[in-house]
Design an enzyme around this catalytic site. Structure first.
Site, PDB file in Angstrom:
ATOM      1  N   GLY A 130      -0.726   6.683  -0.311  1.00  0.00           N
ATOM      2  CA  GLY A 130      -0.931   7.844   0.559  1.00  0.00           C
ATOM      3  C   GLY A 130       0.057   8.951   0.240  1.00  0.00           C
ATOM      4  N   ASP A 176       5.259   2.204   4.007  1.00  0.00           N
ATOM      5  CA  ASP A 176       6.067   3.066   4.874  1.00  0.00           C
ATOM      6  C   ASP A 176       6.635   2.309   6.072  1.00  0.00           C
ATOM      7  OD1 ASP A 176       3.727   2.695   6.271  1.00  0.00           O
ATOM      8  OD2 ASP A 176       3.399   4.809   6.736  1.00  0.00           O
ATOM      9  N   ARG A 233      36.486  13.099  -8.923  1.00  0.00           N
ATOM     10  CA  ARG A 233      35.122  13.552  -9.211  1.00  0.00           C
ATOM     11  C   ARG A 233      34.309  12.645 -10.085  1.00  0.00           C
ATOM     12  NH1 ARG A 233      33.662  18.003 -12.054  1.00  0.00           N
ATOM     13  NH2 ARG A 233      35.612  18.652 -12.975  1.00  0.00           N
ATOM     14  N   ARG A 293       2.093  13.975   6.800  1.00  0.00           N
ATOM     15  CA  ARG A 293       2.910  14.354   7.955  1.00  0.00           C
ATOM     16  C   ARG A 293       4.389  14.540   7.601  1.00  0.00           C
ATOM     17  NH1 ARG A 293       0.349   9.549  11.529  1.00  0.00           N
ATOM     18  NH2 ARG A 293      -0.169   8.825   9.432  1.00  0.00           N
ATOM     19  N   LEU A 316       0.855  -1.191   0.000  1.00  0.00           N
ATOM     20  CA  LEU A 316       0.000   0.000   0.000  1.00  0.00           C
ATOM     21  C   LEU A 316       0.892   1.243   0.000  1.00  0.00           C
ATOM     22  CD1 LEU A 316      -2.655  -1.129   2.648  1.00  0.00           C
ATOM     23  CD2 LEU A 316      -2.433  -1.758   0.226  1.00  0.00           C
TER      24      LEU A 316
HETATM   25  C1  UD1 Z   1      -1.608   2.048   9.665  1.00  0.00           C
HETATM   26  C2  UD1 Z   1      -2.591   1.105  10.367  1.00  0.00           C
HETATM   27  C3  UD1 Z   1      -2.218   1.026  11.847  1.00  0.00           C
HETATM   28  C4  UD1 Z   1      -0.789   0.532  11.986  1.00  0.00           C
HETATM   29  C5  UD1 Z   1       0.182   1.392  11.170  1.00  0.00           C
HETATM   30  C6  UD1 Z   1       1.529   0.696  11.130  1.00  0.00           C
HETATM   31  C7  UD1 Z   1      -4.749   1.286   9.226  1.00  0.00           C
HETATM   32  C8  UD1 Z   1      -6.107   1.847   9.301  1.00  0.00           C
HETATM   33  N1  UD1 Z   1      -3.937   1.606  10.232  1.00  0.00           N
HETATM   34  O1  UD1 Z   1      -1.775   3.332  10.254  1.00  0.00           O
HETATM   35  O2  UD1 Z   1      -3.090   0.123  12.529  1.00  0.00           O
HETATM   36  O3  UD1 Z   1      -0.418   0.530  13.365  1.00  0.00           O
HETATM   37  O4  UD1 Z   1      -0.276   1.543   9.814  1.00  0.00           O
HETATM   38  O5  UD1 Z   1       2.507   1.490  10.524  1.00  0.00           O
HETATM   39  O6  UD1 Z   1      -4.437   0.577   8.308  1.00  0.00           O
HETATM   40  N2  UD1 Z   1      -2.284   4.119   2.044  1.00  0.00           N
HETATM   41  C9  UD1 Z   1      -2.821   3.940   0.782  1.00  0.00           C
HETATM   42  N3  UD1 Z   1      -4.041   4.483   0.513  1.00  0.00           N
HETATM   43  C10 UD1 Z   1      -4.763   5.137   1.428  1.00  0.00           C
HETATM   44  C11 UD1 Z   1      -4.216   5.322   2.705  1.00  0.00           C
HETATM   45  C12 UD1 Z   1      -2.976   4.785   2.989  1.00  0.00           C
HETATM   46  O7  UD1 Z   1      -2.190   3.334  -0.079  1.00  0.00           O
HETATM   47  O8  UD1 Z   1      -5.864   5.574   1.081  1.00  0.00           O
HETATM   48  C13 UD1 Z   1      -0.940   3.576   2.315  1.00  0.00           C
HETATM   49  C14 UD1 Z   1       0.044   4.656   2.705  1.00  0.00           C
HETATM   50  O9  UD1 Z   1       0.735   5.124   1.549  1.00  0.00           O
HETATM   51  C15 UD1 Z   1       0.979   3.935   3.668  1.00  0.00           C
HETATM   52  C16 UD1 Z   1       0.131   2.833   4.246  1.00  0.00           C
HETATM   53  O10 UD1 Z   1      -1.024   2.710   3.412  1.00  0.00           O
HETATM   54  O11 UD1 Z   1       2.091   3.376   3.004  1.00  0.00           O
HETATM   55  C17 UD1 Z   1      -0.317   3.136   5.679  1.00  0.00           C
HETATM   56  O12 UD1 Z   1      -1.044   4.353   5.695  1.00  0.00           O
HETATM   57  P1  UD1 Z   1      -0.892   5.407   6.855  1.00  0.00           P
HETATM   58  O13 UD1 Z   1      -1.837   6.514   6.599  1.00  0.00           O
HETATM   59  O14 UD1 Z   1       0.513   5.726   7.100  1.00  0.00           O
HETATM   60  O15 UD1 Z   1      -1.474   4.550   8.092  1.00  0.00           O
HETATM   61  P2  UD1 Z   1      -1.133   4.711   9.627  1.00  0.00           P
HETATM   62  O16 UD1 Z   1      -1.917   5.825  10.187  1.00  0.00           O
HETATM   63  O17 UD1 Z   1       0.317   4.721   9.833  1.00  0.00           O
HETATM   64 CA    CA Z   2       2.050   4.849   8.536  1.00  0.00          CA
END
Ligand code: UD1
Ligand code: CA
Length: 454
Positions: free
Chosen positions: A10, A103, A329, A14, A7
């Site tokens: 996002g 991430d 270089r 932040r 995934l």
């Molecule tokens: C998420 C988890 C949380 C966990 C944490 C671990 C959920 C609801 N929460 O929270 O339980 O403890 O990760 O690091 O899953 N992303 C998408 N599309 C979206 C939203 C997010 O692809 O619409 C991707 C982001 O790019 C990212 C990942 O999903 O790589 C996680 O999203 P993020 O918003 O960072 O979730 P957290 O709040 O960290």
């Molecule tokens: Ca995250």
């Protein structure tokens, strides 16, 4: 065999950055590349990457990974919504789906293997990686029943004060039986603080779901902001440096040194303070690098010393000395037992074995033979404002101090160039070239305003 969905759609709000979060570099590789690295021990059927914010940029940055399939999530409505986008790509797929957050870059491949093995052996509908964090703030909390079955995952912002006390967190790493997940995904709702579809809510709709604690919680650190990025960099550096010290490399003041994880270092090398080894670099056995040195995408052969210098995209032979204050270089090859000295800049230049370029010199587009002595202040004038031109200097030749070699130019073997010469024509082997005004001496000469000598 498993399918993988990463995934990565996002924005990473932040991070406060125009760069998509998963493209931020961590120790020389992007977060997304590091997530892919953690898959290296698995045999993967399909590797899907869900992209959205900066989708094109992410795809371009990953051009070197042709086995990836990019799935677009046009609007970022949450991790559950991101997972829904995968549905059309895995129709009729019967296997397991490993879901990773883009991430979470520090996972060890063994940890993923173990998660999948446990998942398959236990016959779970889903198995997720969890950790006990000393400071769980910001992560989803995982709640289990007496037999370690997950009953609920609650995001930090949705937690009650009591729930926040739970230190067991969701790592964002899951193994799902795909047919089960595929059935459940369309049923997700958005009744939470962010009004998003949460992937974590799927655990309410399937069973059994089991949690597996990771041994070293640092593996699962997620990157949401620059502080966490810096923290992850520290964790990575710690790992890399410990590994090299165990393999016989001395690091003097390790905290002041950084080493990218694709660097190779042979035993008995000594890395001095304030030294940075980057990219795909190799440091030979018994080398002494630093203090105050940057080596990037370069190879330094055995027993060579590099002191207070910058070396990029170059190779230095064995038993040579570079620095203090040398700048190699790019596209530079220095032979064995050479001395590249103080305030010397080399670009696109080859230097043969046992050649000295010891002081205050610039060589660009030059091919220098073996046993040559390049005198202090020798300069190749290799650029006419439009083009670079080559200079060739044969074996055993000596260029005098402050000589200017105007390229294109070929100087033979066993040549001596007189100090202060501006050489514009080729010089044949076994000769002396002098190109400077003849010195005139006027005996008894005095400035006019002074009285004549008695
Ligand atoms: C998420 C988890 C949380 C966990 C944490 C671990 C959920 C609801 N929460 O929270 O339980 O403890 O990760 O690091 O899953 N992303 C998408 N599309 C979206 C939203 C997010 O692809 O619409 C991707 C982001 O790019 C990212 C990942 O999903 O790589 C996680 O999203 P993020 O918003 O960072 O979730 P957290 O709040 O960290
Ligand atoms: Ca995250």
């Amino acid at each position: 065999m498993v399918a993988v969905a990463i995934l990565a759609a996002g924005r990473g709000t932040r991070m406060k950055s125009s760069l998509p979060k998963v493209l931020h570099p961590l120790g020389g590789r992007t977060l997304l590349e590091r997530v892919l690295d953690s898959l290296q021990n698995l045999s993967v059927d399909h590797c899907l990457v869900v992209v959205g914010y900066g989708a094109e940029q992410v795809q371009q940055a990953m051009a070197a990974y042709p086995h990836l399939t990019f799935v677009e999530q046009r609007q970022q409505l949450g991790t559950g919504h991101a997972a829904q986008q995968v549905l059309p790509y895995l129709e009729n797929y019967e296997g397991d789906l490993l879901v990773l957050n883009g991430d979470v870059p520090l996972l060890r491949p063994e940890t993923l293997n173990q998660l999948i093995t446990t998942h398959q052996q236990q016959g779970n509908a889903a198995t997720l990686l969890t950790a006990q964090l000393p400071n769980p703030k910001g992560y989803g909390r995982v709640f289990c029943d007496g037999s370690n079955r997950v009953t609920q995952i609650v995001e930090d912002r949705d937690c009650s004060t009591a729930q926040k006390q739970n230190q067991r967190i969701n790592a964002g790493v899951y193994c799902f039986r795909w047919p089960v997940l595929a059935e459940v995904l369309p049923k997700l709702q958005t009744n939470n603080d962010q009004q998003e579809y949460y992937l974590t809510d799927t655990v309410l709709l399937m069973q059994p779901v089991m949690a597996v604690d990771v041994e070293d919680y640092q593996e699962i650190l997620g990157i949401n902001d620059r502080l966490q990025l810096a923290n992850a960099h520290g964790v990575l550096q710690q790992r890399v440096k410990e590994q090299w010290m165990r393999l016989g490399v001395t690091l003097i003041d390790p905290d002041s040194i950084t080493i990218d994880d694709q660097v190779q270092i042979h035993p008995d090398a000594v890395i001095e303070p304030q030294t940075h080894l980057r990219g795909i670099s190799t440091i030979g056995a018994g080398c002494r690098i630093g203090p105050g040195t940057l080596i990037e995408n370069s190879t330094i052969h055995d027993q060579t010393t590099v002191l207070y210098s910058v070396v990029t995209d170059s190779t230095v032979g064995a038993g040579s000395r570079v620095g203090p204050y040398s700048h190699l270089r790019g596209e530079v090859t220095v032979g064995d037992r050479c001395r590249i000295g103080n305030f010397v800049e080399l670009k696109a230049t080859t230097v043969g074995d046992r050649t000295n370029v010891a002081h205050l010199t610039y060589l660009g587009n030059a091919t220098v033979g073996a046993h040559v002595n390049v005198g202090a202040g020798t300069i190749t004038a290799n650029y006419d404002g439009y083009q670079k031109h080559p200079t060739v200097i044969g074996d055993r030749t000596k260029t005098g101090s402050n000589s200017v070699l105007v390229a294109p130019l070929t100087i033979g073997t066993d040549v001596t160039i007189a100090a202060g010469s501006v050489i514009t024509q080729d010089v044949p082997s076994d000769s002396l070239a002098i190109a400077r005004a003849q010195q005139t001496v006027k005996p008894g000469w005095r400035p006019k305003q002074l009285p004549p000598q008695a």
